[in-house]
Design a protein around this motif. Structure first.
Motif, mmCIF file in Angstrom:
data_model
loop_
_atom_site.group_PDB
_atom_site.id
_atom_site.type_symbol
_atom_site.label_atom_id
_atom_site.label_comp_id
_atom_site.label_asym_id
_atom_site.label_seq_id
_atom_site.Cartn_x
_atom_site.Cartn_y
_atom_site.Cartn_z
ATOM 1 N N MET A 128 -16.186 5.003 10.347
ATOM 2 C CA MET A 128 -15.267 4.100 10.334
ATOM 3 C C MET A 128 -15.438 3.160 9.152
ATOM 4 O O MET A 128 -14.551 2.979 8.052
ATOM 5 N N ARG A 129 -16.659 2.732 8.530
ATOM 6 C CA ARG A 129 -17.302 1.954 7.825
ATOM 7 C C ARG A 129 -17.028 2.828 6.329
ATOM 8 O O ARG A 129 -16.503 2.354 5.190
ATOM 9 N N TRP A 130 -17.392 4.174 6.288
ATOM 10 C CA TRP A 130 -17.398 4.795 5.076
ATOM 11 C C TRP A 130 -16.006 5.189 4.825
ATOM 12 O O TRP A 130 -15.705 5.095 3.825
ATOM 13 N N ARG A 131 -15.220 5.194 5.599
ATOM 14 C CA ARG A 131 -13.832 5.675 5.435
ATOM 15 C C ARG A 131 -13.159 4.433 4.665
ATOM 16 O O ARG A 131 -12.311 4.637 3.804
ATOM 17 N N PHE A 132 -13.384 3.348 5.045
ATOM 18 C CA PHE A 132 -12.970 2.053 4.373
ATOM 19 C C PHE A 132 -13.535 2.114 3.004
ATOM 20 O O PHE A 132 -12.747 1.604 1.913
ATOM 21 N N ILE A 133 -14.756 2.124 2.962
ATOM 22 C CA ILE A 133 -15.439 2.016 1.577
ATOM 23 C C ILE A 133 -14.746 2.967 0.553
ATOM 24 O O ILE A 133 -14.694 2.760 -0.403
ATOM 25 N N ARG A 134 -14.805 4.490 1.169
ATOM 26 C CA ARG A 134 -14.097 5.361 0.244
ATOM 27 C C ARG A 134 -12.865 4.975 -0.213
ATOM 28 O O ARG A 134 -12.387 5.086 -1.303
ATOM 29 N N ARG A 135 -11.892 4.661 0.827
ATOM 30 C CA ARG A 135 -10.426 4.261 0.690
ATOM 31 C C ARG A 135 -10.267 2.975 -0.445
ATOM 32 O O ARG A 135 -9.785 2.905 -1.325
ATOM 33 N N ALA A 136 -11.113 2.054 -0.055
ATOM 34 C CA ALA A 136 -11.020 0.667 -0.987
ATOM 35 C C ALA A 136 -11.465 0.960 -2.304
ATOM 36 O O ALA A 136 -11.057 0.497 -3.074
ATOM 37 N N SER A 137 -12.625 1.707 -2.269
ATOM 38 C CA SER A 137 -13.242 1.987 -3.632
ATOM 39 C C SER A 137 -12.169 2.671 -4.532
ATOM 40 O O SER A 137 -12.030 2.390 -5.615
ATOM 41 N N THR A 138 -11.555 3.682 -4.040
ATOM 42 C CA THR A 138 -10.360 4.382 -4.597
ATOM 43 C C THR A 138 -9.207 3.334 -4.912
ATOM 44 O O THR A 138 -8.712 3.512 -6.163
ATOM 45 N N HIS A 139 -8.802 2.540 -4.247
ATOM 46 C CA HIS A 139 -7.842 1.838 -4.330
ATOM 47 C C HIS A 139 -8.143 0.706 -5.460
ATOM 48 O O HIS A 139 -7.016 0.277 -6.233
ATOM 49 N N VAL A 140 -9.341 0.226 -5.588
ATOM 50 C CA VAL A 140 -9.461 -0.800 -6.489
ATOM 51 C C VAL A 140 -9.493 -0.157 -7.901
ATOM 52 O O VAL A 140 -9.098 -0.841 -8.864
ATOM 53 N N ARG A 141 -9.900 0.957 -8.066
ATOM 54 C CA ARG A 141 -9.989 1.829 -9.256
ATOM 55 C C ARG A 141 -8.214 1.966 -9.803
ATOM 56 O O ARG A 141 -7.962 1.871 -10.838
ATOM 57 N N LEU A 142 -7.706 2.364 -8.568
ATOM 58 C CA LEU A 142 -6.042 2.614 -9.035
ATOM 59 C C LEU A 142 -5.377 1.144 -9.491
ATOM 60 O O LEU A 142 -4.449 1.211 -10.118
ATOM 61 N N ARG A 143 -5.578 0.082 -8.832
ATOM 62 C CA ARG A 143 -5.010 -0.873 -8.758
ATOM 63 C C ARG A 143 -5.017 -1.408 -10.463
ATOM 64 O O ARG A 143 -4.649 -2.443 -10.814
ATOM 65 N N ASN A 144 -5.961 -0.950 -11.162
ATOM 66 C CA ASN A 144 -6.483 -1.554 -12.408
ATOM 67 C C ASN A 144 -5.824 -0.762 -13.631
ATOM 68 O O ASN A 144 -6.017 -1.017 -14.635
ATOM 69 N N THR A 145 -4.904 0.213 -13.264
ATOM 70 C CA THR A 145 -4.185 0.957 -14.292
ATOM 71 C C THR A 145 -2.643 1.045 -13.842
ATOM 72 O O THR A 145 -2.426 1.241 -12.617
ATOM 73 N N GLU A 146 -1.949 1.319 -14.734
ATOM 74 C CA GLU A 146 -0.535 1.377 -14.232
ATOM 75 C C GLU A 146 -0.302 2.923 -13.558
ATOM 76 O O GLU A 146 0.552 2.609 -12.548
ATOM 77 N N ALA A 147 -0.763 4.011 -14.142
ATOM 78 C CA ALA A 147 -0.760 5.171 -13.371
ATOM 79 C C ALA A 147 -1.348 5.147 -11.888
ATOM 80 O O ALA A 147 -0.566 5.715 -11.081
ATOM 81 N N GLY A 148 -2.487 4.314 -11.789
ATOM 82 C CA GLY A 148 -2.961 4.137 -10.486
ATOM 83 C C GLY A 148 -1.840 3.055 -9.478
ATOM 84 O O GLY A 148 -1.924 3.527 -8.415
ATOM 85 N N VAL A 149 -1.502 2.414 -10.017
ATOM 86 C CA VAL A 149 -0.238 1.687 -9.332
ATOM 87 C C VAL A 149 0.745 2.304 -8.998
ATOM 88 O O VAL A 149 1.290 2.234 -7.920
ATOM 89 N N ASP A 150 1.079 3.105 -9.863
ATOM 90 C CA ASP A 150 2.360 4.246 -9.325
ATOM 91 C C ASP A 150 1.796 5.133 -8.277
ATOM 92 O O ASP A 150 2.537 5.437 -7.210
ATOM 93 N N LEU A 151 0.572 5.580 -8.315
ATOM 94 C CA LEU A 151 -0.115 6.362 -7.028
ATOM 95 C C LEU A 151 -0.153 5.560 -5.863
ATOM 96 O O LEU A 151 0.168 6.127 -4.643
ATOM 97 N N LEU A 152 -0.342 4.195 -5.892
ATOM 98 C CA LEU A 152 -0.411 3.461 -4.745
ATOM 99 C C LEU A 152 0.922 3.247 -4.306
ATOM 100 O O LEU A 152 1.044 3.229 -2.999
ATOM 101 N N ALA A 153 2.066 3.262 -4.923
ATOM 102 C CA ALA A 153 3.266 2.906 -4.511
ATOM 103 C C ALA A 153 3.618 4.366 -3.948
ATOM 104 O O ALA A 153 4.370 4.311 -2.667
ATOM 105 N N LEU A 154 3.422 5.305 -4.451
ATOM 106 C CA LEU A 154 3.491 6.798 -3.935
ATOM 107 C C LEU A 154 2.980 6.893 -2.650
ATOM 108 O O LEU A 154 3.707 7.499 -1.633
ATOM 109 N N ARG A 155 1.922 6.526 -2.366
ATOM 110 C CA ARG A 155 0.927 6.535 -1.219
ATOM 111 C C ARG A 155 1.782 5.558 -0.091
ATOM 112 O O ARG A 155 1.826 6.227 0.982
#
Length: 207
Positions: A128-155
């Motif tokens: 459970m903790r690993w799933r959060f760490i993996r997901r949160a780490s990916t989301h942190v990287r995505l929120r720092n770029t325009e393309a990443g924000v687009d992907l977050l919105a699509l998700r």
């Protein structure tokens, strides 16, 4: 690597959970040590038997050596003592075997007491903790770029409930395809909040 959420409530729960897991592990190890010590007390009779048998064997052999020095009949006198010394050796060996068996049992029992409850906890908590760490780490990287924000919105469009999406836009998928910055940002913010991250740290998409 993102270990904890940005939101205070979720971060607090995660920290408490980690501390509880560590405390549980430490308790299980402590309990295993206690169980080992208590079980090893059962080896005391075996050690006593071993010590007594070894001492008796030495004394009987010494008596046999002394008897062997008696003229004429010394050889015959020493044989019973030697035989009794051998029997005492058998007693010492039995005591040693008993003590070793208790020692082995104590180790396996202590390992079971520690490993089983720790494994049961970690088999549930760590994934459970690993799933959060993996997901949160990916989301942190995505929120720092325009393309990443687009992907977050699509998700968010593909994963969030329709009730949540309809509160943002009547046509979230159409607005996403049209590149509507406010809607894209709102969708990405929902996805970030769902992961326990702050949308305020997200880059603002350009119009």
């Amino acid at each position: 690597m993102k270990l904890y959420a940005d939101t205070p409530a979720r971060r607090t729960r995660q920290i408490v959970g980690d501390l509880w897991a560590l405390a549980w592990t430490a308790f299980c190890v402590w309990l295993a040590v206690k169980v080992f010590d208590v079980t090893m007390a059962l080896a005391a009779p075996g050690r006593t038997m071993e010590s007594a048998g070894a001492t008796m064997a030495d004394k009987l052999r010494d008596a046999g050596k002394s008897a062997d020095k008696v003229p004429v009949v010394g050889d015959k006198l020493s044989k019973p003592f030697d035989g009794a010394g051998g029997a005492a050796d058998s007693i010492a060996h039995a005591g040693r075997a008993q003590a070793e068996a208790v020692h082995t049992f104590a180790w396996w029992l202590a390992i079971a007491v520690a490993i089983v409850p720790i494994a049961m906890l970690l088999s549930v908590y760590l994934p459970m903790r690993w799933r959060f760490i993996r997901r949160a780490s990916t989301h942190v990287r995505l929120r720092n770029t325009e393309a990443g924000v687009d992907l977050l919105a699509l998700r968010a469009i593909t994963g969030q409930p329709l009730k949540v999406l309809s509160a943002i836009s009547a046509d979230p998928a159409g607005d996403w395809r049209a590149g509507n910055p406010p809607v894209i940002r709102a969708l990405a913010a929902v996805e970030l909040r769902d992961c326990g991250l702050k949308p305020s740290a997200m880059i603002t998409p350009r119009s």
